[in-house]
Design a protein around this motif. Structure first.
Motif, PDB file in Angstrom:
ATOM      1  N   THR A 274       0.828  -1.206   0.000  1.00 43.01           N
ATOM      2  CA  THR A 274       0.000   0.000   0.000  1.00 43.01           C
ATOM      3  C   THR A 274       0.863   1.256   0.000  1.00 43.01           C
ATOM      4  O   THR A 274       0.584   2.231  -0.710  1.00 43.01           O
ATOM      5  CB  THR A 274      -0.922   0.011   1.228  1.00 43.01           C
ATOM      6  N   ILE A 275       1.945   1.222   0.797  1.00 51.59           N
ATOM      7  CA  ILE A 275       2.845   2.381   0.859  1.00 51.59           C
ATOM      8  C   ILE A 275       3.482   2.637  -0.495  1.00 51.59           C
ATOM      9  O   ILE A 275       3.541   3.781  -0.971  1.00 51.59           O
ATOM     10  CB  ILE A 275       3.941   2.154   1.925  1.00 51.59           C
ATOM     11  N   MET A 276       3.949   1.584  -1.159  1.00 48.62           N
ATOM     12  CA  MET A 276       4.619   1.773  -2.451  1.00 48.62           C
ATOM     13  C   MET A 276       3.654   2.257  -3.528  1.00 48.62           C
ATOM     14  O   MET A 276       3.985   3.143  -4.323  1.00 48.62           O
ATOM     15  CB  MET A 276       5.300   0.472  -2.880  1.00 48.62           C
ATOM     16  N   ILE A 277       2.452   1.699  -3.570  1.00 54.57           N
ATOM     17  CA  ILE A 277       1.481   2.138  -4.570  1.00 54.57           C
ATOM     18  C   ILE A 277       1.087   3.592  -4.327  1.00 54.57           C
ATOM     19  O   ILE A 277       0.966   4.384  -5.276  1.00 54.57           O
ATOM     20  CB  ILE A 277       0.247   1.207  -4.553  1.00 54.57           C
ATOM     21  N   THR A 278       0.911   3.964  -3.056  1.00 54.55           N
ATOM     22  CA  THR A 278       0.620   5.361  -2.737  1.00 54.55           C
ATOM     23  C   THR A 278       1.763   6.264  -3.186  1.00 54.55           C
ATOM     24  O   THR A 278       1.543   7.336  -3.772  1.00 54.55           O
ATOM     25  CB  THR A 278       0.389   5.528  -1.225  1.00 54.55           C
ATOM     26  N   GLY A 279       2.994   5.831  -2.919  1.00 54.67           N
ATOM     27  CA  GLY A 279       4.156   6.633  -3.291  1.00 54.67           C
ATOM     28  C   GLY A 279       4.275   6.817  -4.794  1.00 54.67           C
ATOM     29  O   GLY A 279       4.506   7.931  -5.285  1.00 54.67           O
ATOM     30  N   ILE A 280       4.128   5.735  -5.561  1.00 56.12           N
ATOM     31  CA  ILE A 280       4.264   5.826  -7.011  1.00 56.12           C
ATOM     32  C   ILE A 280       3.140   6.677  -7.606  1.00 56.12           C
ATOM     33  O   ILE A 280       3.354   7.461  -8.541  1.00 56.12           O
ATOM     34  CB  ILE A 280       4.276   4.424  -7.645  1.00 56.12           C
ATOM     35  N   THR A 281       1.925   6.546  -7.075  1.00 61.27           N
ATOM     36  CA  THR A 281       0.816   7.377  -7.557  1.00 61.27           C
ATOM     37  C   THR A 281       1.096   8.854  -7.309  1.00 61.27           C
ATOM     38  O   THR A 281       0.884   9.699  -8.193  1.00 61.27           O
ATOM     39  CB  THR A 281      -0.493   6.967  -6.858  1.00 61.27           C
ATOM     40  N   ALA A 282       1.597   9.170  -6.110  1.00 60.01           N
ATOM     41  CA  ALA A 282       1.939  10.555  -5.803  1.00 60.01           C
ATOM     42  C   ALA A 282       3.073  11.055  -6.688  1.00 60.01           C
ATOM     43  O   ALA A 282       3.081  12.219  -7.119  1.00 60.01           O
ATOM     44  CB  ALA A 282       2.335  10.673  -4.326  1.00 60.01           C
TER      45      ALA A 282
END
Length: 399
Positions: A274-282
């Motif tokens: 979840t952290i990585m997907i949030t980071g890449i989206t941002a």
């Protein structure tokens, strides 16, 4: 915490000390960024030289990581940290005495060697003390160091004398105090004595982490390519968008780091994926905003994109560490963390050198920044696709 040798400092203070040393190492690497304009005016070199000076540091870090990154697993954390800190201090002395590009290159190479040797040992030692807090500290320290180093340098240049020397003198004093702390802290790993063998470059990974590393590698590369973009081109780009002071240029990395650190703290209890997907989206959103802002000559928009980019960096890097490092045994921590940093610094340095040549030979800074933004967006989308695919194919807990 597994203590291999007695020391005078308690574990919680040792963790803080180690994190502060990592901040100092990264701050020292970021400190020259606001000064490149001054160096360029004094010594009359091109933007290509600026990015080469920027990139030789990354190359030196890579070489050091590949040869010295595993050393602390075999001889202990403290000896490696003491030598790395001494070499880092030597690089700052070279910066203070620098009178031309050759000295600047030498300082960056020595600094890269020290950083490559130190960051693996620092990160592993923090994980030795506490996996949870060590993972958080490993994630947050690079961003804080980048922001603090750039802003401190810019403020000292703007308001105090000796602009190309004072920041390095301040960092020298800080590192000297931290070296005393290293002497007083306990050893956190039992040395194996196989130091000579550990110096051979080796990119093998423990079987347990090969799959996770393949998943996170594109994410790590993308977020550090973004950090390289803002570190090398950000201050100059802000100056081209507005007639600003050097402090505004220093704010580029500071804002990037602040939002990255906030993202790490906010997301610290979330699942790694979840952290990585949030980071890449941002990251993707940030680069789109940055691209549009460059086209519209909007400084406000640029800093908004910068903030989203910081969230992307913090989330992507934290999620990657949280995915890989809990699977690693104590005697392999420095080795695996060093290999992760190899991916980081390839992403940090290689695209930046290419950008430097494009600035001179293919249309100037705004056009190169726009093209770099598009490239990072595409790279981030590839990383996001890989994450989604890995999540979809991962075995479910209830299967």
């Amino acid at each position: 915490m597994r203590i291999a040798g007695q020391g005078r400092l308690p574990p919680r203070f040792c963790l803080f000390l180690l994190a502060s040393i990592l901040v100092s190492f990264i701050a020292a690497s970021a400190a020259p960024s606001p000064l490149y304009g001054i160096y360029q005016a004094q010594w009359h070199f091109s933007p290509v030289t600026t990015t080469v000076v920027f990139a030789v540091y990354a190359v030196a870090v890579l070489g050091s990581l590949l040869t010295l990154g595993k050393l602390s697993d075999h001889v202990g954390r403290r000896p490696v940290l003491l030598v790395a800190t001494a070499v880092q201090m030597a690089s700052l002395v070279i910066f203070v005495l620098a009178n031309g590009v050759p000295a600047l290159l030498a300082a960056r190479i020595v600094q890269g060697i020290a950083t490559g040797a130190g960051i693996g040992a620092l990160g592993a030692a923090m994980l030795d003390i506490s996996r949870a807090r060590g993972t958080l500290a490993n994630s947050i320290a690079p961003g804080i160091g980048t922001g603090v180093g750039a802003l401190l340098s810019a403020l000292l240049v703007r308001y105090l004398p000796a602009p190309t020397r004072l920041v390095y003198a301040v960092l020298l004093v800080v590192l000297l105090v931290q070296a005393v702390g290293i002497v007083l802290m306990p050893e956190t790993v039992t040395p194996t004595g196989r130091a000579r063998r550990s110096l051979r470059p080796d990119v093998r990974l423990p079987r347990a982490v090969r799959g996770p590393v393949l998943v996170v590698a594109p994410v790590v590369f993308a977020v550090w390519a973004l950090a390289g973009f803002f570190g090398a081109l950000g201050p100059a780009l802000v100056r081209s968008l507005m007639n600003s002071s050097i402090v505004i240029g220093g704010l580029v990395l500071f804002v990037f780091a602040v939002f990255g650190s906030v993202a790490i703290l906010v997301l610290r209890n979330a699942a790694a994926g979840t952290i990585m997907i949030t980071g890449i989206t941002a990251l993707v959103l940030g680069m789109i905003i940055t691209l549009l802002s460059i086209m519209a000559h909007s400084v406000v928009g640029f800093f908004v994109g910068l903030a989203f980019g910081g969230v992307g960096f913090g989330g992507g890097f934290q999620g990657s560490i949280k995915t890989v490092m809990p699977l690693v045994e104590a005697h392999e921590r420095a080795s695996v963390l060093s290999l992760l940093y190899v991916v980081c610094y390839v992403g940090f340095g290689l695209p930046t050198v290419i950008a430097g040549f494009l600035v001179v030979y293919a249309g100037g800074l705004p056009r190169t920044a726009s093209e770099y933004s598009v490239a990072v967006i595409l790279l981030a989308l590839v990383a996001l696709f890989g994450l989604r695919r890995a999540t979809a194919t991962a075995p479910r807990a209830d299967a």
